[in-house]
Every structure is written in C-alpha cells, then in structure tokens.
Design a protein around this motif. Structure first.
Motif, short mmCIF file in Angstrom:
data_model
loop_
_atom_site.label_atom_id
_atom_site.label_comp_id
_atom_site.label_asym_id
_atom_site.label_seq_id
_atom_site.Cartn_x
_atom_site.Cartn_y
_atom_site.Cartn_z
N ASN A 5 -4.21 -15.20 -6.66
CA ASN A 5 -2.94 -14.59 -6.29
C ASN A 5 -1.79 -14.84 -7.26
N LYS A 34 -11.45 -9.46 -10.16
CA LYS A 34 -10.37 -9.86 -9.25
C LYS A 34 -9.86 -11.22 -9.67
N CYS A 49 -1.16 -3.39 -0.23
CA CYS A 49 -0.29 -4.42 0.34
C CYS A 49 0.67 -3.76 1.34
N LYS A 107 0.51 -9.20 1.36
CA LYS A 107 0.22 -9.29 -0.08
C LYS A 107 -0.67 -10.48 -0.42
N LYS A 124 -3.07 -11.66 1.09
CA LYS A 124 -4.48 -11.41 1.46
C LYS A 124 -5.16 -10.43 0.52
N ARG A 125 -4.40 -9.81 -0.37
CA ARG A 125 -4.96 -8.82 -1.30
C ARG A 125 -5.12 -9.44 -2.68
N GLU A 185 2.84 1.97 1.30
CA GLU A 185 2.06 0.89 0.68
C GLU A 185 2.85 0.27 -0.45
N THR A 237 -3.23 -1.49 5.42
CA THR A 237 -2.64 -2.42 4.46
C THR A 237 -2.64 -3.83 5.03
N GLN A 238 -2.50 -4.81 4.14
CA GLN A 238 -2.49 -6.21 4.54
C GLN A 238 -1.32 -6.92 3.87
N ARG A 296 -2.51 -4.71 -7.54
CA ARG A 296 -2.88 -5.30 -6.25
C ARG A 296 -2.58 -4.23 -5.18
#
Length: 157
Positions: free
Chosen positions: A109, A106, A137, A59, A61-62, A81, A56-57, A134
């Motif tokens: 943000n 996509k 995250c 938020k 970055k997603r 997640e 996960t990354q 999304r």
C-alpha cells in the motif's frame, strides 16, 4: 497517464495514436450498460474490453498495480470511484508478481506521490506500463460500479 471524459474526447483524440483512438471510440459507440460482464473482443488480442460490475472498497484494501504487456483504459460507466495513481518508483515493494501469467504486478500500500483521481460516469483514465494505479477505491462509502477496462497491447501502438 491520460485522464479524460467521453464528452471531451472528440476535441482531444487527434493527439493520440490510432490504437488508443480505436479503444476509446469503442466506449463512445457502445452502450456499456447493456454489455454482459466478461471479455469483449475489439481487435483480436490487441484490443479487448473486460466488463465488470464491482463494489468499491476502502483504499487500504485495494492493492496498487501495474501491467507490462497491456495499457489499461479504465472507464467508469456507472457509480463513482477513486483510482489511486502514481508513476513507478524504486521505492515500491512488490506484494504479488503475476506479470508472466496474468500481466499484473501488485504492490504494498505504500506508494510515493500517489494522487486520487475521482471518477464519475463517463470518466476514464489510460494507464501505461510506468503508471501505478489502484482501481475500485471507494469515493466516500463503498458502492456498486460498472466498469469497462479496455486492454491495449503495448506492441500494438
């Protein structure tokens, strides 16, 4: 959007189409921890599962996304997640349009009225074409997760 857990599915499933039931039943009847990463066919190109091990990354970055041809059943097998969720809106700004080639669009943000769905093992969300989501995250710190995304062709409903 539908948000549930495999433990409660038996009580809920009568409310959903046979196709959605078949997709979630695959998750119930399969030991997803033992599946190899990649695509697993359930019913030809109408229902199939993508198994993935990811990290996960944060938020930011997603990218929020949506699909037109397929419904996503985003199932968390292990880890934790957050999936951001919102209904589609005219305020969304397209960042990358790959609907024709990969059935994904996509967005930037900024997603109006986005909420965070917190997933633990066994949880799943079903996202329809009008649902912006999304995935992957971080729920706290970035972490390893095993996910299975069952794709259901919209025209199979």
């Amino acid at each position: 959007m539908i948000f549930s857990n495999l433990k409660t599915w038996e009580k809920e499933k009568a409310a959903y189409s046979e196709t959605i039931q078949k997709a979630v039943d695959f998750l119930i009847n399969t030991d997803c921890s033992k599946l190899e990463e990649g695509k697993h066919v359930i019913d030809g190109d109408k229902i199939f599962a993508n198994v993935m091990d990811k990290v996960t990354q944060e938020k930011e970055k997603r990218a929020p996304e949506a699909h037109i041809k397929y419904i996503d059943v985003q199932y968390l097998d292990s880890g934790k997640e957050i999936i951001g969720y919102a209904k589609t809106s005219d305020a969304l700004v397209v960042k990358e349009d790959n609907l024709e080639a990969k059935d994904v669009v996509k967005y930037t943000n900024e997603v109006p009225n986005e909420i965070d769905l917190q997933l633990l093992p066994g949880d799943f969300g079903i996202f329809f074409p009008e649902d912006i989501h999304r995935p992957l995250c971080a729920f706290g710190e970035p972490a390893n997760v095993r996910k299975v995304v069952v794709k259901i062709a919209v025209d199979a409903l």
